[in-house]
Design a protein around this motif. Structure first.
Motif, PDB file in Angstrom:
ATOM      1  N   ASN A 190      54.107  -0.518  84.956  1.00  0.00           N
ATOM      2  CA  ASN A 190      53.523  -0.734  86.141  1.00  0.00           C
ATOM      3  C   ASN A 190      53.651   0.206  87.045  1.00  0.00           C
ATOM      4  O   ASN A 190      53.366   0.127  88.292  1.00  0.00           O
ATOM      5  CB  ASN A 190      53.398  -2.266  86.890  1.00  0.00           C
ATOM      6  N   LEU A 191      53.970   1.206  86.673  1.00  0.00           N
ATOM      7  CA  LEU A 191      54.254   2.482  87.725  1.00  0.00           C
ATOM      8  C   LEU A 191      53.048   3.082  88.360  1.00  0.00           C
ATOM      9  O   LEU A 191      53.154   3.698  89.609  1.00  0.00           O
ATOM     10  CB  LEU A 191      54.890   3.748  87.061  1.00  0.00           C
ATOM     11  N   VAL A 192      51.949   3.168  87.826  1.00  0.00           N
ATOM     12  CA  VAL A 192      50.886   3.652  88.609  1.00  0.00           C
ATOM     13  C   VAL A 192      50.708   2.630  89.697  1.00  0.00           C
ATOM     14  O   VAL A 192      50.485   3.261  91.008  1.00  0.00           O
ATOM     15  CB  VAL A 192      49.521   3.666  87.584  1.00  0.00           C
ATOM     16  N   SER A 193      50.430   1.547  89.646  1.00  0.00           N
ATOM     17  CA  SER A 193      50.549   0.513  90.962  1.00  0.00           C
ATOM     18  C   SER A 193      51.432   0.751  91.856  1.00  0.00           C
ATOM     19  O   SER A 193      51.551   0.715  93.027  1.00  0.00           O
ATOM     20  CB  SER A 193      50.315  -0.831  90.371  1.00  0.00           C
ATOM     21  N   TRP A 194      52.723   0.691  91.027  1.00  0.00           N
ATOM     22  CA  TRP A 194      53.797   0.886  92.040  1.00  0.00           C
ATOM     23  C   TRP A 194      53.927   1.883  92.922  1.00  0.00           C
ATOM     24  O   TRP A 194      54.048   2.072  94.154  1.00  0.00           O
ATOM     25  CB  TRP A 194      55.113   0.879  91.209  1.00  0.00           C
ATOM     26  N   HIS A 195      53.338   3.069  92.465  1.00  0.00           N
ATOM     27  CA  HIS A 195      53.285   4.677  93.034  1.00  0.00           C
ATOM     28  C   HIS A 195      51.992   4.626  94.203  1.00  0.00           C
ATOM     29  O   HIS A 195      52.199   4.841  95.015  1.00  0.00           O
ATOM     30  CB  HIS A 195      53.226   5.650  92.262  1.00  0.00           C
ATOM     31  N   SER A 196      51.178   3.682  93.854  1.00  0.00           N
ATOM     32  CA  SER A 196      49.800   3.839  94.465  1.00  0.00           C
ATOM     33  C   SER A 196      49.938   2.751  95.460  1.00  0.00           C
ATOM     34  O   SER A 196      49.172   2.997  96.738  1.00  0.00           O
ATOM     35  CB  SER A 196      48.531   4.011  93.502  1.00  0.00           C
ATOM     36  N   LEU A 197      50.012   1.525  95.158  1.00  0.00           N
ATOM     37  CA  LEU A 197      49.857   0.496  96.196  1.00  0.00           C
ATOM     38  C   LEU A 197      51.157   0.030  96.783  1.00  0.00           C
ATOM     39  O   LEU A 197      51.467  -0.770  97.530  1.00  0.00           O
ATOM     40  CB  LEU A 197      49.469  -0.871  95.216  1.00  0.00           C
ATOM     41  N   GLY A 198      52.050   0.591  95.994  1.00  0.00           N
ATOM     42  CA  GLY A 198      53.433   0.116  96.570  1.00  0.00           C
ATOM     43  C   GLY A 198      54.071  -1.324  96.317  1.00  0.00           C
ATOM     44  O   GLY A 198      55.112  -1.914  96.790  1.00  0.00           O
ATOM     45  N   ILE A 206      53.767  -4.208  92.452  1.00  0.00           N
ATOM     46  CA  ILE A 206      53.446  -4.651  91.056  1.00  0.00           C
ATOM     47  C   ILE A 206      52.509  -5.696  91.234  1.00  0.00           C
ATOM     48  O   ILE A 206      52.835  -7.008  91.583  1.00  0.00           O
ATOM     49  CB  ILE A 206      54.497  -5.071  90.131  1.00  0.00           C
ATOM     50  N   PRO A 207      51.152  -5.547  91.183  1.00  0.00           N
ATOM     51  CA  PRO A 207      49.839  -6.626  91.206  1.00  0.00           C
ATOM     52  C   PRO A 207      50.146  -7.868  89.864  1.00  0.00           C
ATOM     53  O   PRO A 207      50.380  -7.513  89.035  1.00  0.00           O
ATOM     54  CB  PRO A 207      48.579  -6.067  90.994  1.00  0.00           C
ATOM     55  N   TRP A 208      50.004  -8.931  90.287  1.00  0.00           N
ATOM     56  CA  TRP A 208      50.071 -10.003  89.437  1.00  0.00           C
ATOM     57  C   TRP A 208      48.930  -9.694  88.226  1.00  0.00           C
ATOM     58  O   TRP A 208      49.074 -10.026  87.122  1.00  0.00           O
ATOM     59  CB  TRP A 208      49.897 -11.388  90.089  1.00  0.00           C
ATOM     60  N   ASP A 209      47.948  -9.394  88.755  1.00  0.00           N
ATOM     61  CA  ASP A 209      46.782  -9.087  87.693  1.00  0.00           C
ATOM     62  C   ASP A 209      46.546  -7.452  87.324  1.00  0.00           C
ATOM     63  O   ASP A 209      45.332  -7.113  87.301  1.00  0.00           O
ATOM     64  CB  ASP A 209      45.385  -9.690  88.413  1.00  0.00           C
ATOM     65  N   ASP A 210      47.565  -6.823  87.296  1.00  0.00           N
ATOM     66  CA  ASP A 210      47.591  -5.434  87.174  1.00  0.00           C
ATOM     67  C   ASP A 210      47.089  -5.137  85.727  1.00  0.00           C
ATOM     68  O   ASP A 210      47.368  -6.005  84.547  1.00  0.00           O
ATOM     69  CB  ASP A 210      49.001  -4.772  87.541  1.00  0.00           C
ATOM     70  N   LEU A 259      47.764  -9.930  94.318  1.00  0.00           N
ATOM     71  CA  LEU A 259      46.698  -9.341  93.543  1.00  0.00           C
ATOM     72  C   LEU A 259      46.483  -7.653  93.864  1.00  0.00           C
ATOM     73  O   LEU A 259      46.646  -7.316  94.746  1.00  0.00           O
ATOM     74  CB  LEU A 259      45.674 -10.220  93.641  1.00  0.00           C
ATOM     75  N   VAL A 260      45.670  -7.162  92.883  1.00  0.00           N
ATOM     76  CA  VAL A 260      45.241  -5.856  93.271  1.00  0.00           C
ATOM     77  C   VAL A 260      44.498  -5.677  94.278  1.00  0.00           C
ATOM     78  O   VAL A 260      44.566  -4.543  95.165  1.00  0.00           O
ATOM     79  CB  VAL A 260      44.357  -5.560  91.959  1.00  0.00           C
ATOM     80  N   ASN A 261      43.817  -6.634  94.909  1.00  0.00           N
ATOM     81  CA  ASN A 261      42.775  -6.686  96.036  1.00  0.00           C
ATOM     82  C   ASN A 261      43.892  -6.803  97.434  1.00  0.00           C
ATOM     83  O   ASN A 261      43.294  -6.744  98.512  1.00  0.00           O
ATOM     84  CB  ASN A 261      41.687  -7.735  96.115  1.00  0.00           C
ATOM     85  N   GLY A 262      45.158  -7.032  97.191  1.00  0.00           N
ATOM     86  CA  GLY A 262      45.785  -7.149  98.237  1.00  0.00           C
ATOM     87  C   GLY A 262      46.388  -8.614  98.770  1.00  0.00           C
ATOM     88  O   GLY A 262      47.458  -8.771  99.517  1.00  0.00           O
ATOM     89  N   THR A 263      45.645  -9.634  98.368  1.00  0.00           N
ATOM     90  CA  THR A 263      45.650 -10.946  98.582  1.00  0.00           C
ATOM     91  C   THR A 263      47.175 -11.467  97.939  1.00  0.00           C
ATOM     92  O   THR A 263      47.370 -11.118  96.922  1.00  0.00           O
ATOM     93  CB  THR A 263      44.464 -11.753  98.482  1.00  0.00           C
TER      94      THR A 263
END
Length: 765
Positions: A427-435, A437-441, A522-526
């Protein structure tokens, strides 16, 4: 590499072969991994010994695992470094000792012309009476996990040499490995030899080839047997060499290391090596109970059992670097075991880091778990990063290629492997961009269990912080700033509105006053709800293993909400300040939520230090030792992984490491004096306790001196163990002011932090 012991049948867990219960013995095998959880490991090529066969008919002896199991004589077990012995109810006494790659067994017999053989203590009516004395030894190709797929064995009727090989599975990973052995016998003339499959034995053939390919073997058992005349001294020796390279190397190992067949010499040498290893520590035991002394020394002993030195036995690649195996798993060992090795066995720890880097060179990633030359499952983050950085900050640099080390840890942080369930991070793309790991990544770059987003996330954050430490030291300033920022990503899991809600034993919903916990997003931040107590002893303890669908691994959000060793100051603020933090941490330890059987529970025992209450750390150390860590059969609260012993050893010496940092948190030793041999030649690091109380009532440090000067910090650095010195502690029955001021607290590294897109995060900090 050679670790002989009696293998016992256990329906629950016999991962190290032997279990202290009343289940029967399956055989005596030569290699084991000690203290692991999961499926049993190794235990290849066990021997089993009968004093004779009914009617002097070899076909009437029991051969397969299903039939040969035999009870132990109660109270007959003796265990010591380099030695193990047990009596079986079939009248055989088994003793064993080892060198690096070979085992010497000594099997003793009553000497009676006929013996009564009892296999099962629970069935005393099933005694074989009057069995003629003529020992039969069998060698089985099976392993503890019964995982063999191929194998072969040969017995020489002239020399009695038995040689064989098999292909097996690792216990907590993917792949397969081959193992080889070479066994010789001494002390009696050979009567007959042959082979067996299942429980059927015959004098011919003398060789089995491809055993297990194409036909079913009940119980997995197949091998060779030898029947002997009565031994002259009622004693039969068996020498077994083992190898992962070839049968020839197994024979060479045995012939080279135990050429004299002298049991007492081999045992004495093993004992001397253990004394040398353990001799770097000395304690004054005055007033200390024998049980506490046993707890301390056995903990140190277990710390040194793994990882295992397989240098010269690696079949995968040729290298001049050391090779270590049985990293079970670094997720378990990085927190206490490896930091202890940096102090008491720096040469081995340095070689282990070199081995990890050589694995990276040849396989492309650092392992988190590795056994029998196979990739093991990754339980959390890439925790070899922490081991490497911890070794660096402790100045163990000899022979380590730090350019390769930096390349390896950056690879973990930046390059996602195809299967991050076995190595690296996902899940490194999300780790790098969102900071976070989204549950629904949706991870398009690799595969692995899409779970444990909280526990992986807080571990990734700390590993990035550690990488920043190495980057800064090696002159990579831009990288250091980047990874320091990523080290703050734990903040993206902090839901300041999350309450602690649970069902009491009467199914009544209860809400405590504790607010703010790590939660999945989640991906949307919630935020998504994960019960704060799930996967703790008080709620659904066993739902958070490797294949969990939940967001924590072997622990609860309560536990993982404390895992911010890089920035405890900010965490304490988020929890409401020092007093509120202390109240919460105390509740964690007294409410049943804490579990000391997993290694993440270690550091929270000492985290009172960060809030200016080091005395409470000492208090809870005394609560757990000896209540959970003691010398009883159940005196280890969870499977050991060589880390439980490291925790108890650290705690009883009076300090505990913050792995990856040059920080040891101080508490009161369990001995009036502890001496540790420093790396500076001829120097010792000495901790003296003035006013020592064997009962532990005087558990609170009142004041301290370091090398004769007043010392108020509640932590020390590794220089104390490098250069030597004297730390004096004055103790009393009440908490004092020592180590409580802000200037006395362990370091913390707050970072500039940006909201990763979540809801409910407090932007004040």
């Amino acid at each position: 590499m050679a670790k002989p012991v009696a293998d016992t049948f256990s329906p629950s867990e016999n991962a190290a072969g032997y279990v202290s219960d009343d289940n029967p013995v399956l055989g005596f095998s030569h290699m084991h991994d000690s203290g692991t959880g999961g499926l049993p490991s190794l235990g290849n090529f066990p021997l089993f010994v009968h004093p004779g066969c009914p009617g002097d008919d070899f076909t009437r002896c029991a051969y397969s695992l299903t039939f040969r199991t035999t009870s132990r004589v109660p109270g007959s077990v003796t265990a010591a470094p380099g030695y193990f012995a047990v009596n079986l109810t079939n009248s055989v006494r088994a003793e064993m000792t080892a060198t690096q790659h070979a085992v010497l067994y000594r099997f003793g017999f009553s000497g009676d012309e006929h013996v009564d053989v009892l296999r099962d203590l629970k069935r005393p009516d099933e005694v074989e009476k009057g069995v003629p004395y003529s020992p039969l030894v069998l060698v089985d190709l099976v392993d503890l996990m019964n995982s063999r797929s191929l194998g072969g064995i040969l017995v020489s009727p002239e020399t009695g040499r038995v040689m064989g090989e098999g292909r097996y599975l690792p216990s907590f990973g993917s792949g397969k490995y081959d193992a080889f052995f070479c066994a010789d016998f001494k002390g009696a003339a050979i009567r007959k030899t042959g082979t067996f499959v299942g429980n059927d034995a015959a004098e011919n053939p003398k060789i089995l080839d491809g055993v297990g390919s194409g036909f079913h073997i009940p119980g997995g058992s197949a091998g060779a047997w030898l029947q002997f005349e009565r031994p002259t001294n009622n004693s039969l020796l068996a020498r077994v060499g083992v190898s992962f390279i070839s049968i020839e190397q197994a024979c060479e190992n045995a012939e080279k290391e135990i050429a004299d067949w002298h049991f007492e010499r081999v045992e004495s040498d093993a004992r001397k090596q253990w004394r040398e290893k353990l001799g770097v520590i000395e304690v004054d035991p005055t007033g200390v109970s024998e049980e506490l002394q046993t707890t301390f020394w056995s903990g140190l002993y277990r710390t040194l059992l793994s990882p295992q030195n397989y240098t010269g036995e690696n079949p995968l690649w040729n290298s001049t670097e050391p090779y270590f195996d049985s990293f079970y798993c670094i997720w378990d060992s990085f927190r206490a075991q490896h930091p202890l090795l940096t102090i008491i066995d720096p040469i081995a720890q340095t070689d282990m880091v070199r081995a990890l880097l050589d694995i990276y060179r040849h396989e492309g990633k650092l392992p988190d778990c590795r056994m029998a030359f196979c990739k093991g499952f990754t339980q959390g983050g890439s925790n070899a990063d922490v081991v490497i950085v911890d070794t660096f900050v402790k100045k163990l640099t000899a022979g380590i290629d730090w350019d390769t080390a930096y390349e390896a840890v950056v690879s973990d942080a930046e390059v996602e492997p195809p299967n991050w369930g076995l190595e690296g991070r996902g899940n490194l793309v999300s780790w790098h961009s969102l900071g976070y790991i989204p549950w629904d990544d949706t991870d398009l770059n690799g595969t692995g269990p899409m779970s444990r987003t909280i526990s992986r996330g807080v571990e990734y954050a700390y590993e990035d912080f550690c990488i920043a430490t190495l980057a800064e030291a090696l002159g990579h300033a831009e990288d250091a700033a980047k990874y320091r920022r990523r080290g703050g990503n734990w903040r993206n899991y902090w839901n300041s509105d999350q309450r602690d809600v649970f069902q009491d034993p009467n199914d009544v919903t209860v809400q405590t006053d504790y607010t703010g916990f790590m939660q999945p997003r989640l991906v949307n931040g919630t935020f998504r709800y994960h019960n704060t107590r799930a996967c703790s002893p008080v709620q659904e303890m066993h739902r958070c293993y490797y294949d969990t669908h939940l967001d924590t691994y072997e622990g609860s959000p309560w536990l993982y909400s404390f895992y911010v060793p890089q920035d405890m100051a900010t965490l304490i603020q988020l929890m409401g300040g020092p007093a509120a933090f202390v109240d919460r941490l105390r509740f964690f330890h007294t409410s049943g939520i804490a579990y000391m059987g997993n290694e993440q529970g270690f550091l929270p025992v000492f985290q009172f230090h960060y809030a200016g209450r080091p005395g409470l750390s000492a208090y809870f150390v005394r609560e757990y030792i000896p209540a959970l860590f003691n010398a009883s059969v159940n005196g280890i609260p969870g499977n050991d992984d060589c880390a439980m012993g490291a925790f108890s050893a650290f705690a009883m010496m009076g300090f505990f490491p913050v792995a990856g940092q040059d920080v040891y948190l101080l508490s009161t030793p369990f001995f009036p004096e502890v001496r540790i041999r420093a790396r500076t030649e001829g120097k010792w690091s000495v901790i003296k306790v003035w006013g020592f109380d064997p009962e532990g009532k005087k558990k609170y440090i009142q004041r301290a001196k370091l090398n004769g000067r007043m010392y108020t910090k509640n932590w020390i650095t590794h220089d104390f163990f490098l250069k030597g010195g004297t730390l004096e502690l004055w103790v009393g029955e009440e908490e004092g002011t020592w180590g409580t001021k802000e200037a006395d607290l362990p370091p913390s590294w707050p970072v500039e932090w940006a909201d990763g897109g979540g809801v409910g995060l407090d932007d004040k900090f």
